[in-house]
Structures are given as C-alpha cells and as structure tokens.
Motif scaffolding. Structure first.
Motif, short mmCIF file in Angstrom:
data_model
loop_
_atom_site.label_atom_id
_atom_site.label_comp_id
_atom_site.label_asym_id
_atom_site.label_seq_id
_atom_site.Cartn_x
_atom_site.Cartn_y
_atom_site.Cartn_z
N THR A 127 30.16 -25.52 -19.77
CA THR A 127 30.70 -25.64 -18.41
C THR A 127 29.68 -25.30 -17.34
OG1 THR A 127 31.55 -23.38 -18.46
CG2 THR A 127 33.03 -25.13 -19.21
N ARG A 128 28.57 -24.70 -17.69
CA ARG A 128 27.55 -24.35 -16.71
C ARG A 128 26.84 -25.61 -16.23
NH1 ARG A 128 22.95 -20.97 -19.16
NH2 ARG A 128 22.41 -23.06 -19.94
N VAL A 129 26.67 -25.73 -14.92
CA VAL A 129 25.99 -26.88 -14.32
C VAL A 129 24.49 -26.58 -14.29
CG1 VAL A 129 25.76 -28.35 -12.28
CG2 VAL A 129 28.01 -27.47 -12.93
N ASN A 130 23.74 -27.37 -15.02
CA ASN A 130 22.29 -27.19 -15.09
C ASN A 130 21.62 -28.03 -13.99
OD1 ASN A 130 21.99 -25.72 -17.87
ND2 ASN A 130 23.43 -27.41 -18.20
N ARG A 131 20.49 -27.58 -13.49
CA ARG A 131 19.77 -28.23 -12.40
C ARG A 131 18.35 -28.55 -12.85
NH1 ARG A 131 19.87 -27.71 -6.47
NH2 ARG A 131 17.79 -28.06 -5.64
N THR A 132 17.96 -29.81 -12.67
CA THR A 132 16.61 -30.25 -12.98
C THR A 132 15.98 -30.84 -11.72
OG1 THR A 132 17.23 -30.75 -15.27
CG2 THR A 132 15.22 -31.75 -14.43
N GLU A 133 14.84 -30.34 -11.33
CA GLU A 133 14.17 -30.75 -10.10
C GLU A 133 12.99 -31.66 -10.43
OE1 GLU A 133 13.12 -26.98 -8.54
OE2 GLU A 133 15.11 -26.57 -7.70
N ILE A 134 12.86 -32.74 -9.67
CA ILE A 134 11.77 -33.71 -9.85
C ILE A 134 11.05 -33.85 -8.53
CG2 ILE A 134 11.16 -36.11 -10.35
CD1 ILE A 134 14.35 -34.71 -11.79
N PRO A 188 15.98 -30.56 -24.20
CA PRO A 188 16.93 -31.18 -23.25
C PRO A 188 16.43 -31.22 -21.81
CG PRO A 188 18.06 -29.67 -24.74
CD PRO A 188 16.60 -29.47 -24.95
N ASP A 189 15.87 -30.13 -21.30
CA ASP A 189 15.41 -30.11 -19.91
C ASP A 189 14.30 -31.13 -19.67
OD1 ASP A 189 17.21 -28.13 -19.27
OD2 ASP A 189 15.82 -26.50 -19.71
#
Length: 415
Positions: A127-134, A188-189
């Motif tokens: 349920t945790r929302v993960n954040r990936t920055e580009i 995954p990241d």
C-alpha cells in the motif's frame, strides 16, 4: 521447610544441634556455640547437592545421560519450531519461500511457517506509494521547496521538431502483485526508472516543442502513463503506476533566453495575425454586401431597361398595326403628336399672311424680346408699312384663329 530438610525439627537435631533448646552439631564434632549467637550463612554447595538428590528421587528409575540428551534435543526442537511464528503488518503481505522457491502468500496478521532454513518469509509493503524521480534527485524529503540536484543526462530529450527540451518528472507506483514484484524483476526501482525514461523519450519524440511547453503537458502525462504501464505489464513486474507528474518542462539553460525571445516574437506574430484576421472578417462581409447590392441594382436596372424596351417595342408594334389599318389617319396623327411634342416648350410667333395683304414687306419681329428669360415678349411685334401686324401673346401664341395657321405640308406614308 529448610529446617526439615536438615533432618531436625523443633525438638530434633540439626546443623545447630536441635531446636530452640538443643545444642550445636555434636555429631560433627563441633562445639556448641555461645548462647545468643546469630544465624550462620547456608552452605550453597550442600544445598545444591541435596537439591539434585531430591530431583533424582522424583524422576523414574534409570534416568541416565542419554535421557538428558534426548530432553535437550526435544527442547531445542521445540524452540526451533516456535521460531516459525511471524506477524504481517496491515500494509504488507507475506510471501513464504520454501528452500528459496515461492510457496504461498499470507495475509496480514499472525502466521506460521517452518523455521529456517526450510522456509522464510518476505513482507513487502503493498500500500505504500513509491516515488521514482527522473531528471533530478531530491536532496532530502521530496517536499515543496526542497533542494534538488539536476541530472542533464536524464533530463535532456529531443522533441519531434528536432529541438532539445529539459524535462523533470516523477513516477508514483505501488506493488500490485507481490509474487511478480519479487521474482520477475531484479531491481524494481531501476526498472521503473529506465522504463519511465524510455516512455517519456518516445512521447516527447512525437511532440512539438511549442506544444510541450504550453497546452500539451496534460497529453504528455497521459500518453507516457499509458505507455509506461504497458511496458511494466509486458515485463510482468507486478507494479501499478498511480500517477506521472511533470515537474519542469523548459528549454536548455544556455539557450533559454534566446528561446524566450523567439517565443515572444511568435506571440507577436500570432497577435498581428489575429488582428489581420479580425480586420478581414470585418471588411470582407461589408465588401460582399456592397457587391451584392451593386449586383442587385444592376439586375434591377437591367430588368427595367428590358421592360421599357419591351414596352417601346410593343407600342411600336401597335402603332405599326394601326398604321397598316389606316395609313392617312395614322400619318396625320403622328405628325400632330410630333409637332406637339417639339413645339410645346418653345416660343412661337404666328403670322397671319392674309392680314398682310400680300404686300411683300417683311414684318419686324422682336426676336431679342422673344428670347427673354421667361420666354415672354417685351414688346408687340411691329407691323409692316401698310399697318398690317399680328399681335403676339405672352406665351408666343398668336390670337389668330387656328384656320390662319400655315397649311401642313403633305407627308408620304408607306403603302
């Protein structure tokens, strides 16, 4: 009681020689202590030995070393089995591995698995929302106003019209399938970052820079979101992208000023074009209306001329038919109508030749007076020397009778 285990009682013998009235331990050769001396400290080694003897008496017979080893093994096994209990948090799922291979998925709560190394459990948060920055990296928590570090190798992309644009965006995702997330992808990241960058470059490569910098940002986000989710589904990553958010879309830093000048020039061009279009929309309908009015007036004049010509032709035809029926009468009528039309607006002087008596003297006519402004005679006409004169009226008409008018010359009509 402790004093009972020593073999004495209130009145028996003990280490101190009995009860309250007894002496010391005479059996051990000890001398009785002085009356009123305090209690002595216990002998711990003796107590331990007597405790072991009592425990052996409680156990069944033949309790040897092998039995002790078996009990120890059983205790170790019990402790090992108790180590298999585990708890899954409310925002997690448990993925149980048996000898490293997937076995089952457990839900939040208290669960059990065979202790290691047979089974082990992984508890990823679903349920945790993960954040990936580009294109950039946040220095610390990703909050508004936080310091960021730019990564040009990720941010610079080529647009469809061969311009370079600097893009920063973030991808928010959650774990949809824990089993696929753990076993189908290795990192995954890194997988999400690479797939998101690839999808964004494909969408930007089909977009004009002007559209990317203005109203096309929403379409870019939607198209990239759909393309990224398709890539992750093809990988079987077990990841669901919840949101893709553009942080910055700008020209590269070294040329941003020149680019803004170009954009202002394009805006001015568009403004002038809109003004010209507005003027055109104003003047063209007016010109078309004026052209339509002139055309209608010309059409009306044409119809009028045609109708008038047709009427004149019909009148001529009717006169011709009347002339064919009675030529003499028609000729006389035409002559009279023509002379009436010619002479009705001119000054006229009518001379009665019979009144002159044929003397041959030319009468005097006041021609300058007859050509006055109002066409009226300023003086009566002078007669001849014999006194013959013809009075002239104010309108140039003679008072002589109509019979005194000169005879009409004969006209030849068409037979």
């Amino acid at each position: 009681m402790f004093w009972q285990s020593q073999g004495g009682g209130p009145w028996g013998t003990g280490p101190r020689g009995g009860g309250p009235w007894g002496g010391g331990n005479r059996g051990n050769g000890g001398a009785p202590g002085p009356r009123g001396r305090g209690p002595q400290p216990p002998d711990f080694e003796e107590l331990l030995r007597r405790g072991q003897d009592r425990f052996r008496r409680l156990l069944p017979g033949n309790f040897n070393t092998r039995t002790w080893i078996a009990l120890g093994v059983i205790a170790v096994v019990v402790l090992w089995l108790l180590n298999g209990f585990y708890t899954v948090a409310a925002d997690e799922v448990g993925v149980v591995l048996r000898f490293g291979a997937y076995n089952r998925t457990t839900q939040p709560g208290l669960n059990y698995h065979l202790p290691g190394p047979i089974e082990k459990v992984l508890t990823p948060s679903v349920t945790r929302v993960n954040r990936t920055e580009i294109g950039y990296r946040s220095e610390g928590p990703a909050t508004r106003g936080a310091a960021t570090r730019q990564l040009p190798e990720e941010a610079l992309m080529l647009t469809g019209d061969e311009n370079i644009v600097d893009i920063n965006f973030a991808v928010f995702w959650v774990i949809k399938d824990a089993k696929a997330y753990l076993f189908n992808i290795r990192a995954p990241d890194a997988t999400v970052k690479s797939a998101a960058e690839s999808a964004m470059r494909e969408v930007i490569g089909e977009t004009q820079i002007a559209q990317a910098l203005s109203e096309g940002r929403g379409k870019i986000e939607t198209d990239t979101h759909g393309l990224l989710q398709g890539i992750l589904n093809a990988y079987g990553a077990g990841i669901e992208v919840t949101q893709l958010q553009l942080q910055k879309v700008d020209p590269p830093g070294p040329v941003i000023d020149a680019f803004r000048d170009v954009q202002r020039a394009l805006a001015d061009r568009e403004k002038l074009r809109n003004q010209a279009e507005a003027y055109r929309n104003d003047i063209v309908p007016k010109a078309r209306g004026a052209a339509a009015a002139i055309k209608q007036e010309a059409e009306a004049y044409r119809q009028e001329i045609i109708a008038r010509s047709q009427g004149d032709a019909d009148r001529f035809t009717s006169v011709y038919h009347a002339f064919k029926a009675a030529q003499d009468v028609t000729l006389q009528r035409l002559y009279l109508e023509t002379m009436e039309e010619v002479l009705k607006n001119s000054n006229k002087v009518i001379i009665d030749k019979s009144a002159q008596g044929g003397s041959g003297v030319l009468p005097y006519l006041p021609l300058p007076a007859l050509g006055g402004a109002n066409g009226t005679a300023s003086a009566p006409a002078q007669g001849n020397v014999s006194g013959g004169s013809a009075p002239v009226t104010g309108t140039g008409q003679s008072s002589l009778p109509q019979s005194a008018a000169p005879p009409m010359p004969p006209l030849r009509g068409r037979q």
